[in-house]
Design an enzyme around this catalytic site. Structure first.
Site, PDB file in Angstrom:
ATOM      1  N   GLY A 182       0.801  -1.221   0.000  1.00 17.65           N
ATOM      2  CA  GLY A 182       0.000   0.000   0.000  1.00 17.65           C
ATOM      3  C   GLY A 182       0.827   1.260   0.000  1.00 17.65           C
ATOM      4  N   SER A 183       0.639   2.122  -0.988  1.00 17.32           N
ATOM      5  CA  SER A 183       1.501   3.289  -1.100  1.00 17.32           C
ATOM      6  C   SER A 183       0.979   4.244  -2.159  1.00 17.32           C
ATOM      7  CB  SER A 183       2.930   2.839  -1.420  1.00 17.32           C
ATOM      8  OG  SER A 183       2.895   1.864  -2.456  1.00 17.32           O
ATOM      9  N   ARG A 184       1.885   5.093  -2.687  1.00 17.61           N
ATOM     10  CA  ARG A 184       1.504   6.155  -3.602  1.00 17.61           C
ATOM     11  C   ARG A 184       2.704   6.498  -4.493  1.00 17.61           C
ATOM     12  NH1 ARG A 184      -1.685  11.197  -1.629  1.00 17.61           N
ATOM     13  NH2 ARG A 184      -1.259  12.813  -3.157  1.00 17.61           N
TER      14      ARG A 184
END
Length: 213
Positions: A182-184
């Site tokens: 989970g990240s960006r």
């Protein structure tokens, strides 16, 4: 242009998959299948997280492709803090069900790579771009424009992986890194770039066109 790809299952996941599978087998053998069910379910989740299907770039030569799978959470004019230039910022948020391979958005030479320590707040929040642990890649295209690709850690992401080095040449769609759990990814383009996506759109790394020069 067919981009050289890694096996369908990302190599970053092999140690996790092997460890969970081994533990599930041990628990099943010692305590019975029922007690091992949670571990088998965890194994299914981890396998889907580390999937890494091959991608083929079909966009035109002036297209900027997405560096990540996920949902567009920001499209706005800003100042690129990494180059000091006026820029178009497009941010892609990856949840735990997205493919987490990162791919080059443009053809270009890596001028520099900078690691930034930081926090691990929810990557869906705007302040994550400024406060979270990040890895910055500044590319220069063949026509001279600078493009910044920023891998941003998330709430439970604790490992940003980048295999590229300063001086490397990347081609659009080429896999250069991975962010676990989970990240960006923030993409800073020259201000004159024309956005082709809007907030809320779903995109895929290497195939979705985010903007055009």
């Amino acid at each position: 242009m067919k981009v050289k790809s890694h096996p369908w299952l990302a190599r970053e996941g092999w140690p996790f998959i092997a460890a969970i599978a081994a533990l599930a087998l041990v628990v099943a053998g010692l305590a019975g299948l029922v007690w091992s069910i949670p571990l088998w379910l965890l194994l299914v989740f981890v396998v889907q997280f580390f999937r890494d299907p091959p991608r083929q770039v079909r966009a035109g030569p002036r297209a900027v492709v997405s560096p990540a799978d996920g949902r567009i959470v920001k499209v706005e004019a800003v100042r690129d803090p990494h180059t000091g230039h006026d820029a178009l910022l497009i941010s892609v948020f990856m949840n735990v069900f997205n493919v987490h391979s990162n791919r080059a958005p443009v053809d270009g030479l890596i001028e520099r790579i900078e690691y930034r320590p930081g926090a691990f707040i929810n990557a869906d929040l705007d302040k994550a771009s400024e406060q979270n642990e990040a890895n910055v890649i500044v590319l220069r295209t063949r026509s001279g424009e600078q493009v910044s690709v920023v891998q941003v850690a998330g709430l439970i992401a604790r490992r940003i992986l980048c295999y590229a080095r300063a001086g490397d040449e990347l081609v659009r769609g080429q896999r250069f890194g991975f962010i676990r759990f989970g990240s960006r990814v923030d993409l800073y383009l020259p201000r004159f770039a024309r956005p082709m996506v809007a907030v809320g759109d779903t995109v895929h790394a290497g195939t979705s066109v985010l903007a055009e020069f």
